[in-house]
Design a protein around this motif. Structure first.
Motif, PDB file in Angstrom:
ATOM      1  N   ARG A   1      33.342  65.504  48.660  1.00  0.00           N
ATOM      2  CA  ARG A   1      34.427  65.047  49.254  1.00  0.00           C
ATOM      3  C   ARG A   1      34.971  66.098  50.294  1.00  0.00           C
ATOM      4  O   ARG A   1      34.866  65.529  51.754  1.00  0.00           O
ATOM      5  N   LEU A   2      34.480  67.341  50.224  1.00  0.00           N
ATOM      6  CA  LEU A   2      34.861  68.194  51.265  1.00  0.00           C
ATOM      7  C   LEU A   2      34.023  68.240  52.508  1.00  0.00           C
ATOM      8  O   LEU A   2      34.239  68.383  53.631  1.00  0.00           O
ATOM      9  N   HIS A   3      32.395  67.923  52.074  1.00  0.00           N
ATOM     10  CA  HIS A   3      31.367  67.805  53.008  1.00  0.00           C
ATOM     11  C   HIS A   3      31.153  66.406  53.659  1.00  0.00           C
ATOM     12  O   HIS A   3      30.267  66.185  54.375  1.00  0.00           O
ATOM     13  N   LYS A   4      32.008  65.284  53.071  1.00  0.00           N
ATOM     14  CA  LYS A   4      31.868  64.035  53.630  1.00  0.00           C
ATOM     15  C   LYS A   4      30.456  63.466  53.360  1.00  0.00           C
ATOM     16  O   LYS A   4      29.882  62.762  53.978  1.00  0.00           O
ATOM     17  N   ILE A   5      29.852  63.598  52.046  1.00  0.00           N
ATOM     18  CA  ILE A   5      28.720  63.250  51.796  1.00  0.00           C
ATOM     19  C   ILE A   5      28.573  61.952  50.978  1.00  0.00           C
ATOM     20  O   ILE A   5      29.510  61.915  49.979  1.00  0.00           O
ATOM     21  N   GLU A   6      27.800  60.918  51.287  1.00  0.00           N
ATOM     22  CA  GLU A   6      27.613  59.937  50.520  1.00  0.00           C
ATOM     23  C   GLU A   6      26.462  59.800  49.767  1.00  0.00           C
ATOM     24  O   GLU A   6      25.324  59.927  50.326  1.00  0.00           O
ATOM     25  N   LEU A   7      26.288  59.452  48.543  1.00  0.00           N
ATOM     26  CA  LEU A   7      25.018  59.361  47.753  1.00  0.00           C
ATOM     27  C   LEU A   7      24.533  57.919  47.837  1.00  0.00           C
ATOM     28  O   LEU A   7      25.318  57.009  47.877  1.00  0.00           O
TER      29      LEU A   7
ATOM     30  N   CYS B   1      20.996  65.087  42.684  1.00  0.00           N
ATOM     31  CA  CYS B   1      22.511  64.740  43.126  1.00  0.00           C
ATOM     32  C   CYS B   1      22.853  63.437  42.420  1.00  0.00           C
ATOM     33  O   CYS B   1      24.038  63.183  41.737  1.00  0.00           O
ATOM     34  N   ILE B   2      21.851  62.265  42.567  1.00  0.00           N
ATOM     35  CA  ILE B   2      22.288  60.797  42.002  1.00  0.00           C
ATOM     36  C   ILE B   2      22.404  61.091  40.593  1.00  0.00           C
ATOM     37  O   ILE B   2      23.273  60.370  40.015  1.00  0.00           O
ATOM     38  N   VAL B   3      21.461  61.750  39.900  1.00  0.00           N
ATOM     39  CA  VAL B   3      21.542  61.756  38.497  1.00  0.00           C
ATOM     40  C   VAL B   3      22.761  62.777  37.998  1.00  0.00           C
ATOM     41  O   VAL B   3      23.731  62.477  37.106  1.00  0.00           O
ATOM     42  N   PHE B   4      22.893  63.892  38.618  1.00  0.00           N
ATOM     43  CA  PHE B   4      24.077  64.662  38.153  1.00  0.00           C
ATOM     44  C   PHE B   4      25.308  64.169  38.271  1.00  0.00           C
ATOM     45  O   PHE B   4      26.474  64.613  37.776  1.00  0.00           O
ATOM     46  N   ASN B   5      25.699  63.035  39.368  1.00  0.00           N
ATOM     47  CA  ASN B   5      26.820  62.499  39.476  1.00  0.00           C
ATOM     48  C   ASN B   5      27.377  61.728  38.331  1.00  0.00           C
ATOM     49  O   ASN B   5      28.556  61.352  38.259  1.00  0.00           O
ATOM     50  N   HIS B   6      26.406  61.558  37.150  1.00  0.00           N
ATOM     51  CA  HIS B   6      26.699  60.566  36.248  1.00  0.00           C
ATOM     52  C   HIS B   6      26.717  61.417  35.038  1.00  0.00           C
ATOM     53  O   HIS B   6      26.755  61.122  33.628  1.00  0.00           O
ATOM     54  N   LEU B   7      26.663  62.903  35.067  1.00  0.00           N
ATOM     55  CA  LEU B   7      26.526  63.502  33.757  1.00  0.00           C
ATOM     56  C   LEU B   7      27.774  64.376  33.294  1.00  0.00           C
ATOM     57  O   LEU B   7      27.690  65.332  32.713  1.00  0.00           O
ATOM     58  N   GLU B   8      28.734  63.628  33.506  1.00  0.00           N
ATOM     59  CA  GLU B   8      29.939  64.403  32.945  1.00  0.00           C
ATOM     60  C   GLU B   8      30.027  64.856  31.476  1.00  0.00           C
ATOM     61  O   GLU B   8      30.697  65.772  31.009  1.00  0.00           O
ATOM     62  N   GLU B   9      29.359  63.892  30.659  1.00  0.00           N
ATOM     63  CA  GLU B   9      29.186  64.281  29.221  1.00  0.00           C
ATOM     64  C   GLU B   9      28.606  65.363  28.881  1.00  0.00           C
ATOM     65  O   GLU B   9      28.864  66.312  28.046  1.00  0.00           O
TER      66      GLU B   9
ATOM     67  N   LYS C   1      32.525  70.295  33.847  1.00  0.00           N
ATOM     68  CA  LYS C   1      33.176  71.290  35.020  1.00  0.00           C
ATOM     69  C   LYS C   1      32.276  71.168  36.059  1.00  0.00           C
ATOM     70  O   LYS C   1      32.715  71.027  37.341  1.00  0.00           O
ATOM     71  N   GLY C   2      30.840  71.421  35.789  1.00  0.00           N
ATOM     72  CA  GLY C   2      30.036  71.321  37.086  1.00  0.00           C
ATOM     73  C   GLY C   2      30.150  69.922  37.792  1.00  0.00           C
ATOM     74  O   GLY C   2      30.079  70.066  39.065  1.00  0.00           O
ATOM     75  N   VAL C   3      29.930  68.763  37.269  1.00  0.00           N
ATOM     76  CA  VAL C   3      30.134  67.540  37.920  1.00  0.00           C
ATOM     77  C   VAL C   3      31.445  67.308  38.679  1.00  0.00           C
ATOM     78  O   VAL C   3      31.485  66.946  39.811  1.00  0.00           O
ATOM     79  N   THR C   4      32.525  67.726  38.128  1.00  0.00           N
ATOM     80  CA  THR C   4      33.873  67.755  38.788  1.00  0.00           C
ATOM     81  C   THR C   4      33.762  68.562  40.052  1.00  0.00           C
ATOM     82  O   THR C   4      34.218  68.119  41.191  1.00  0.00           O
ATOM     83  N   THR C   5      32.982  69.832  40.180  1.00  0.00           N
ATOM     84  CA  THR C   5      32.942  70.758  41.324  1.00  0.00           C
ATOM     85  C   THR C   5      32.094  69.999  42.262  1.00  0.00           C
ATOM     86  O   THR C   5      32.225  70.008  43.294  1.00  0.00           O
ATOM     87  N   PHE C   6      31.076  69.471  41.752  1.00  0.00           N
ATOM     88  CA  PHE C   6      30.002  68.683  42.589  1.00  0.00           C
ATOM     89  C   PHE C   6      30.582  67.669  43.597  1.00  0.00           C
ATOM     90  O   PHE C   6      30.556  67.267  44.421  1.00  0.00           O
ATOM     91  N   LYS C   7      31.468  66.743  42.693  1.00  0.00           N
ATOM     92  CA  LYS C   7      32.278  65.687  43.475  1.00  0.00           C
ATOM     93  C   LYS C   7      33.117  66.231  44.383  1.00  0.00           C
ATOM     94  O   LYS C   7      33.361  65.760  45.491  1.00  0.00           O
ATOM     95  N   ASN C   8      33.769  67.368  43.939  1.00  0.00           N
ATOM     96  CA  ASN C   8      34.788  67.940  45.143  1.00  0.00           C
ATOM     97  C   ASN C   8      34.036  68.474  46.315  1.00  0.00           C
ATOM     98  O   ASN C   8      34.633  68.477  47.215  1.00  0.00           O
ATOM     99  N   MET C   9      32.682  69.007  45.911  1.00  0.00           N
ATOM    100  CA  MET C   9      32.029  69.712  47.252  1.00  0.00           C
ATOM    101  C   MET C   9      31.458  68.254  47.967  1.00  0.00           C
ATOM    102  O   MET C   9      31.417  68.347  49.364  1.00  0.00           O
TER     103      MET C   9
END
Length: 353
Positions: free
Chosen positions: A296-302, A274-282, A286-294
């Motif tokens: 936010r929805l579940h109130k998860i802090e990395l 998760c820590i790595v994927f959060n920085h892999l927009e390049e 689309k996957g990173v955007t969905t991940f960040k939405n997830m």
């Protein structure tokens, strides 16, 4: 592929019927490797079918599994039993399942576990081994690898002898998983899907499993009306399908780089991904955007700033581990990945974490 699988709520109760015909003798015990979080949990442990000289070994999953840990367990089992075990049964998350697979292999193969880190190095079939996941997402229950941290690298024992002979998928066993752990391990599955479906190794077989796993993850993590039982059932099957997808293709950038974090810092696999994927927009916009939405929805802090105090030597160690996983990079980028994936590029990514 795993040749036999049982799925269903309460299917853990069938374990004795499943393993009894595999007992070799009264002197050849079944060894149950169980996550120590269940120590004292009578709801689960009282249903483990012990006979003759069978043993439960409680294993901490607080750290990633190590080759040295496998070697110690194998030595212990050889010295304390008259015969080879009838089977190894892993009950827990990815750490315990990987340990169970590795111990089963090393009981019948000479040398140290680190000797077999790589692809198709195992010569002899493993002893009978069963996987029973108690958390969903890693895909360890279905994969042909057992990921271990060795003296020089973090790398799996990848072989045709690694997969479990039997898997029991009982979603009830996941009912008490803490929310953060549920999310981070579930995201391991989601990231499997993204890396498989966007990889150059993708084929019709892996795509069919990857797409189903992705759809199930979207239901579990984006549909807040889903009942707890439906969520448990669907995430367990997402983990299975996601594991099948990468078994016939490969993972990618997030896993390669998270192996570096795990090797140097001991970062748990799901959180590291998760820590790595959060920085892999390049690589996976689309996957990173969905991940960040997830998140936010579940109130998860990395966790933040885990690489802030590292020096160049530390970065070089992580980069070496990441770059050694060539099949992952080839799947993510293509055969000419070395032209674009430079040490400076990886260092810059790690410095964001």
């Amino acid at each position: 592929m795993v040749p036999r699988v049982v799925f269903g709520r309460g299917s853990f109760n069938q374990l004795n019927d499943i393993i009894a015909p595999k007992r070799l003798s009264s002197h050849a015990p079944f060894i149950f490797l169980v996550d120590d979080v269940f120590k004292g949990n009578v709801w689960l442990t009282s249903r483990i079918p012990l006979s003759y000289q069978d043993k439960i070994l409680y294993i901490s999953a607080n750290e990633e599994p190590k080759t040295s840990q496998v070697d110690e367990l194998v030595e212990q089992l050889i010295l304390t039993n008259k015969e080879l075990p009838s089977g190894i049964i892993g009950i827990g998350g990815g750490t315990i399942l990987d340990l169970a697979k590795a111990v089963a292999i090393m009981l019948t193969n000479t040398g140290n576990a680190s000797d077999y880190q790589g692809w198709d190095l195992v010569k002899n079939p493993a002893v009978y081994h069963v996987g029973i996941p108690t958390i969903s997402g890693t895909g360890a229950e279905v994969s042909r690898t057992t990921v271990l941290t060795g003296p020089e690298r973090k790398l799996g024992i990848n072989s045709d002898y690694t997969p479990f002979d039997q898997v029991v998928l009982d979603p009830e066993l996941t009912k008490d998983v803490p929310k953060d752990q549920w999310f981070f391990t579930g995201m391991d599955c989601f990231i499997h899907c993204i890396e498989s479906l966007n990889g150059t190794f993708l084929n019709a077989f892996s795509q069919s499993y990857g797409e189903k796993a992705y759809d199930l993850c979207m239901e579990v993590f984006m549909d807040d009306a889903l009942s707890a039982e439906d969520s448990q059932d669907k995430l367990m099957m997402a983990s299975w399908h996601g594991g099948m997808s990468i078994a016939y293709s490969q993972v990618g950038v997030a896993h390669a780089m998270s192996y570096g974090l795990s090797y140097l810092l001991g970062t748990k696999h799901g959180i590291g991904n998760c820590i790595v994927f959060n920085h892999l927009e390049e690589f996976y916009p689309k996957g990173v955007t969905t991940f960040k939405n997830m998140m936010r929805l579940h109130k998860i802090e990395l966790p933040q700033g885990i690489c802030a105090s590292l020096d160049d030597h530390h970065f070089d160690t992580m980069i070496d581990v990441a770059l050694s996983l060539e099949p992952l990079w080839e799947n993510a980028i293509g055969k000419h990945w070395k032209k674009t994936i430079t040490r400076d590029k990886l260092k810059a990514l790690y410095q964001k974490m």
